[in-house]
Design a protein around this motif. Structure first.
Motif, PDB file in Angstrom:
ATOM      1  N   ALA A   1       0.855  -1.189   0.000  1.00 26.36           N
ATOM      2  CA  ALA A   1       0.000   0.000   0.000  1.00 26.36           C
ATOM      3  C   ALA A   1       0.890   1.238   0.000  1.00 26.36           C
ATOM      4  N   PRO A   2       0.459   2.278  -0.678  1.00 25.51           N
ATOM      5  CA  PRO A   2       1.263   3.503  -0.705  1.00 25.51           C
ATOM      6  C   PRO A   2       1.234   4.219   0.636  1.00 25.51           C
ATOM      7  N   SER A   3       2.243   5.035   0.867  1.00 23.43           N
ATOM      8  CA  SER A   3       2.231   5.913   2.036  1.00 23.43           C
ATOM      9  C   SER A   3       1.203   7.017   1.794  1.00 23.43           C
ATOM     10  N   VAL A   4       1.022   7.863   2.785  1.00 27.45           N
ATOM     11  CA  VAL A   4       0.053   8.949   2.618  1.00 27.45           C
ATOM     12  C   VAL A   4       0.501   9.955   1.560  1.00 27.45           C
ATOM     13  N   THR A   5       1.766   9.925   1.176  1.00 30.81           N
ATOM     14  CA  THR A   5       2.247  10.823   0.120  1.00 30.81           C
ATOM     15  C   THR A   5       2.451  10.097  -1.197  1.00 30.81           C
ATOM     16  N   GLY A   6       1.893   8.878  -1.309  1.00 31.87           N
ATOM     17  CA  GLY A   6       1.932   8.153  -2.577  1.00 31.87           C
ATOM     18  C   GLY A   6       3.230   7.427  -2.842  1.00 31.87           C
ATOM     19  N   GLY A   7       4.007   7.124  -1.793  1.00 37.39           N
ATOM     20  CA  GLY A   7       5.281   6.446  -1.965  1.00 37.39           C
ATOM     21  C   GLY A   7       5.183   4.954  -1.691  1.00 37.39           C
ATOM     22  N   TYR A   8       6.025   4.197  -2.384  1.00 37.81           N
ATOM     23  CA  TYR A   8       6.052   2.742  -2.268  1.00 37.81           C
ATOM     24  C   TYR A   8       7.447   2.260  -1.918  1.00 37.81           C
ATOM     25  N   GLY A   9       7.531   1.261  -1.052  1.00 35.10           N
ATOM     26  CA  GLY A   9       8.761   0.540  -0.785  1.00 35.10           C
ATOM     27  C   GLY A   9       9.803   1.298   0.000  1.00 35.10           C
ATOM     28  N   PRO A  10      10.958   0.629   0.213  1.00 35.14           N
ATOM     29  CA  PRO A  10      12.012   1.224   1.035  1.00 35.14           C
ATOM     30  C   PRO A  10      12.604   2.510   0.459  1.00 35.14           C
ATOM     31  N   MET A  11      12.555   2.675  -0.848  1.00 40.89           N
ATOM     32  CA  MET A  11      13.087   3.903  -1.454  1.00 40.89           C
ATOM     33  C   MET A  11      11.997   4.967  -1.621  1.00 40.89           C
ATOM     34  N   HIS A  12      10.796   4.647  -1.172  1.00 43.45           N
ATOM     35  CA  HIS A  12       9.660   5.570  -1.236  1.00 43.45           C
ATOM     36  C   HIS A  12       9.490   6.155  -2.638  1.00 43.45           C
ATOM     37  N   LEU A  13       9.490   5.264  -3.638  1.00 40.60           N
ATOM     38  CA  LEU A  13       9.257   5.704  -5.020  1.00 40.60           C
ATOM     39  C   LEU A  13       7.810   6.152  -5.125  1.00 40.60           C
ATOM     40  N   THR A  14       7.594   7.331  -5.644  1.00 43.40           N
ATOM     41  CA  THR A  14       6.254   7.915  -5.637  1.00 43.40           C
ATOM     42  C   THR A  14       5.515   7.722  -6.954  1.00 43.40           C
ATOM     43  N   ASP A  15       4.244   7.465  -6.813  1.00 41.16           N
ATOM     44  CA  ASP A  15       3.334   7.306  -7.953  1.00 41.16           C
ATOM     45  C   ASP A  15       1.968   7.817  -7.494  1.00 41.16           C
ATOM     46  N   ALA A  16       1.843   9.134  -7.428  1.00 44.61           N
ATOM     47  CA  ALA A  16       0.649   9.754  -6.851  1.00 44.61           C
ATOM     48  C   ALA A  16      -0.633   9.378  -7.588  1.00 44.61           C
ATOM     49  N   ARG A  17      -0.588   9.292  -8.901  1.00 44.74           N
ATOM     50  CA  ARG A  17      -1.803   8.949  -9.652  1.00 44.74           C
ATOM     51  C   ARG A  17      -2.328   7.575  -9.247  1.00 44.74           C
ATOM     52  N   THR A  18      -1.449   6.582  -9.206  1.00 38.92           N
ATOM     53  CA  THR A  18      -1.861   5.231  -8.840  1.00 38.92           C
ATOM     54  C   THR A  18      -2.323   5.185  -7.393  1.00 38.92           C
TER      55      THR A  18
END
Length: 96
Positions: free
Chosen positions: A1-18
């Protein structure tokens, strides 16, 4: 699940649209995501984000996918792939 800012995984790669598209909690029903019953409910799908140019900081995952050749789902779900995507972004920034 994304973070509250749309980030994924340990590197917090962001994908706000998804992240916003998959935020199903407020996609249906009568509850307003803002907690404001005085105005009509605002839904993520009504924000028009599909046509808006998002800042680069909110779209690092698609860029990492292009740089690594890995698909976006893999970068979201596989921690090792996510780290590789982050490394690719850092290497690109260093080259620039």
């Amino acid at each position: 699940a994304p973070s509250v800012t749309g980030g994924y995984g340990p590197m917090h790669l962001t994908d706000a649209r998804t992240a916003l598209a998959s935020a199903g909690h407020h996609s249906t029903g009568a509850e307003d995501p803002r907690g404001d019953d005085a105005r009509p409910a605002l839904r993520p799908s009504e924000l028009g984000l599909d046509t808006v140019k998002l800042p680069d900081r909110l779209t690092t995952l698609p860029r990492a996918a292009r740089l690594t050749g890995l698909d976006a789902d893999t970068l979201r779900e596989d921690p090792a792939a996510n780290v590789a995507g982050g490394a690719a972004l850092l290497a690109e920034a260093q080259r620039r």
